[in-house]
Motif scaffolding. Structure first.
Motif, PDB file in Angstrom:
ATOM      1  N   ILE A  24       0.867  -1.170   0.000  1.00 52.91           N
ATOM      2  CA  ILE A  24       0.000   0.000   0.000  1.00 52.91           C
ATOM      3  C   ILE A  24       0.908   1.225   0.000  1.00 52.91           C
ATOM      4  N   TYR A  25       0.762   2.061  -1.023  1.00 56.19           N
ATOM      5  CA  TYR A  25       1.593   3.248  -1.163  1.00 56.19           C
ATOM      6  C   TYR A  25       0.875   4.450  -0.576  1.00 56.19           C
ATOM      7  N   PHE A  26       1.632   5.345   0.079  1.00 53.11           N
ATOM      8  CA  PHE A  26       1.051   6.544   0.661  1.00 53.11           C
ATOM      9  C   PHE A  26       2.101   7.642   0.749  1.00 53.11           C
ATOM     10  N   ASN A  27       1.634   8.884   0.843  1.00 52.35           N
ATOM     11  CA  ASN A  27       2.514  10.041   0.966  1.00 52.35           C
ATOM     12  C   ASN A  27       2.451  10.570   2.388  1.00 52.35           C
ATOM     13  N   VAL A  28       3.547  11.139   2.840  1.00 48.33           N
ATOM     14  CA  VAL A  28       3.593  11.817   4.135  1.00 48.33           C
ATOM     15  C   VAL A  28       4.260  13.169   3.940  1.00 48.33           C
ATOM     16  N   ALA A  29       3.897  14.125   4.791  1.00 46.36           N
ATOM     17  CA  ALA A  29       4.503  15.449   4.721  1.00 46.36           C
ATOM     18  C   ALA A  29       5.976  15.371   5.102  1.00 46.36           C
ATOM     19  N   ALA A  30       6.731  16.338   4.654  1.00 47.30           N
ATOM     20  CA  ALA A  30       8.167  16.373   4.953  1.00 47.30           C
ATOM     21  C   ALA A  30       8.401  16.228   6.451  1.00 47.30           C
ATOM     22  N   GLY A  31       9.279  15.323   6.818  1.00 44.83           N
ATOM     23  CA  GLY A  31       9.630  15.121   8.213  1.00 44.83           C
ATOM     24  C   GLY A  31       8.694  14.186   8.952  1.00 44.83           C
ATOM     25  N   GLY A  32       7.572  13.832   8.344  1.00 43.49           N
ATOM     26  CA  GLY A  32       6.615  12.953   9.002  1.00 43.49           C
ATOM     27  C   GLY A  32       6.791  11.491   8.659  1.00 43.49           C
ATOM     28  N   ARG A  33       7.878  11.179   7.976  1.00 44.50           N
ATOM     29  CA  ARG A  33       8.117   9.795   7.562  1.00 44.50           C
ATOM     30  C   ARG A  33       8.244   8.877   8.782  1.00 44.50           C
ATOM     31  N   PRO A  34       7.560   7.756   8.750  1.00 42.82           N
ATOM     32  CA  PRO A  34       7.678   6.794   9.851  1.00 42.82           C
ATOM     33  C   PRO A  34       9.116   6.315  10.021  1.00 42.82           C
ATOM     34  N   VAL A  35       9.570   6.260  11.265  1.00 38.59           N
ATOM     35  CA  VAL A  35      10.922   5.786  11.548  1.00 38.59           C
ATOM     36  C   VAL A  35      10.918   4.460  12.293  1.00 38.59           C
ATOM     37  N   GLU A  36       9.788   4.116  12.892  1.00 38.09           N
ATOM     38  CA  GLU A  36       9.704   2.852  13.625  1.00 38.09           C
ATOM     39  C   GLU A  36       8.263   2.352  13.564  1.00 38.09           C
ATOM     40  N   VAL A  37       8.094   1.128  13.089  1.00 40.14           N
ATOM     41  CA  VAL A  37       6.762   0.510  13.086  1.00 40.14           C
ATOM     42  C   VAL A  37       6.614  -0.246  14.401  1.00 40.14           C
ATOM     43  N   LEU A  38       5.533   0.017  15.114  1.00 42.17           N
ATOM     44  CA  LEU A  38       5.322  -0.568  16.433  1.00 42.17           C
ATOM     45  C   LEU A  38       4.439  -1.805  16.392  1.00 42.17           C
ATOM     46  N   THR A  39       3.964  -2.164  15.198  1.00 45.04           N
ATOM     47  CA  THR A  39       3.082  -3.315  15.012  1.00 45.04           C
ATOM     48  C   THR A  39       3.852  -4.428  14.312  1.00 45.04           C
ATOM     49  N   ARG A  40       3.834  -5.608  14.887  1.00 52.69           N
ATOM     50  CA  ARG A  40       4.504  -6.750  14.276  1.00 52.69           C
ATOM     51  C   ARG A  40       3.694  -7.253  13.083  1.00 52.69           C
ATOM     52  N   GLY A  41       4.389  -7.574  12.002  1.00 48.96           N
ATOM     53  CA  GLY A  41       3.730  -8.149  10.833  1.00 48.96           C
ATOM     54  C   GLY A  41       3.820  -7.299   9.579  1.00 48.96           C
ATOM     55  N   VAL A  42       4.197  -6.026   9.739  1.00 44.96           N
ATOM     56  CA  VAL A  42       4.335  -5.141   8.584  1.00 44.96           C
ATOM     57  C   VAL A  42       5.542  -4.232   8.788  1.00 44.96           C
ATOM     58  N   ARG A  43       5.983  -3.643   7.695  1.00 46.60           N
ATOM     59  CA  ARG A  43       7.036  -2.632   7.775  1.00 46.60           C
ATOM     60  C   ARG A  43       6.681  -1.509   6.809  1.00 46.60           C
ATOM     61  N   ILE A  44       7.242  -0.353   7.047  1.00 46.42           N
ATOM     62  CA  ILE A  44       7.048   0.800   6.181  1.00 46.42           C
ATOM     63  C   ILE A  44       8.391   1.130   5.561  1.00 46.42           C
ATOM     64  N   GLU A  45       8.404   1.219   4.236  1.00 49.84           N
ATOM     65  CA  GLU A  45       9.632   1.473   3.491  1.00 49.84           C
ATOM     66  C   GLU A  45       9.558   2.825   2.794  1.00 49.84           C
ATOM     67  N   ALA A  46      10.668   3.544   2.773  1.00 50.03           N
ATOM     68  CA  ALA A  46      10.774   4.775   1.995  1.00 50.03           C
ATOM     69  C   ALA A  46      10.911   4.393   0.527  1.00 50.03           C
ATOM     70  N   VAL A  47      10.183   5.068  -0.346  1.00 56.10           N
ATOM     71  CA  VAL A  47      10.262   4.789  -1.782  1.00 56.10           C
ATOM     72  C   VAL A  47      11.042   5.903  -2.471  1.00 56.10           C
ATOM     73  N   ALA A  48      10.514   7.128  -2.443  1.00 55.35           N
ATOM     74  CA  ALA A  48      11.181   8.287  -3.039  1.00 55.35           C
ATOM     75  C   ALA A  48      10.483   9.545  -2.539  1.00 55.35           C
ATOM     76  N   GLY A  49      11.265  10.549  -2.186  1.00 52.86           N
ATOM     77  CA  GLY A  49      10.671  11.796  -1.703  1.00 52.86           C
ATOM     78  C   GLY A  49       9.773  11.537  -0.511  1.00 52.86           C
ATOM     79  N   ASP A  50       8.503  11.965  -0.606  1.00 57.20           N
ATOM     80  CA  ASP A  50       7.565  11.757   0.495  1.00 57.20           C
ATOM     81  C   ASP A  50       6.710  10.499   0.305  1.00 57.20           C
ATOM     82  N   LEU A  51       7.063   9.668  -0.662  1.00 57.80           N
ATOM     83  CA  LEU A  51       6.320   8.437  -0.945  1.00 57.80           C
ATOM     84  C   LEU A  51       6.871   7.264  -0.125  1.00 57.80           C
TER      85      LEU A  51
END
Length: 86
Positions: A24-51
């Motif tokens: 699932i792709y999503f955008n976040v505002a500058a500086g709001g990128r997730p740095v730690e996922v607290l839920t086991r079973g998924v991860r959040i990856e940086a794609v490009a820019g704010d994506l």
């Protein structure tokens, strides 16, 4: 400061969401990128820019129809405006 936020992933379909092979792709505002996922079973990856993308990890076991998973994460910036949320 930092913030905690969450997605709720709900399988509204009639088929099981498999344990791999989706994102699932999503955008976040500058500086709001997730740095730690607290839920086991998924991860959040940086794609490009704010994506970013939410993907299953080795602990995700799939999601049955009508089941939900709350995905909590932490950022290093205060998300003090709804426009900064994904």
């Amino acid at each position: 400061g930092e913030s905690r936020a969450a997605f709720t992933l709900t399988n509204g379909g009639s088929e099981r969401l498999e344990s791999s092979g989706w994102a699932i792709y999503f955008n976040v505002a500058a500086g709001g990128r997730p740095v730690e996922v607290l839920t086991r079973g998924v991860r959040i990856e940086a794609v490009a820019g704010d994506l970013s993308r939410l993907v299953p990890d080795e602990y995700f076991r799939g999601l049955e129809p009508h089941d939900s998973l709350r995905v909590e994460y932490r950022t290093l910036r205060l998300l003090n405006n709804i426009a900064m949320a994904p």
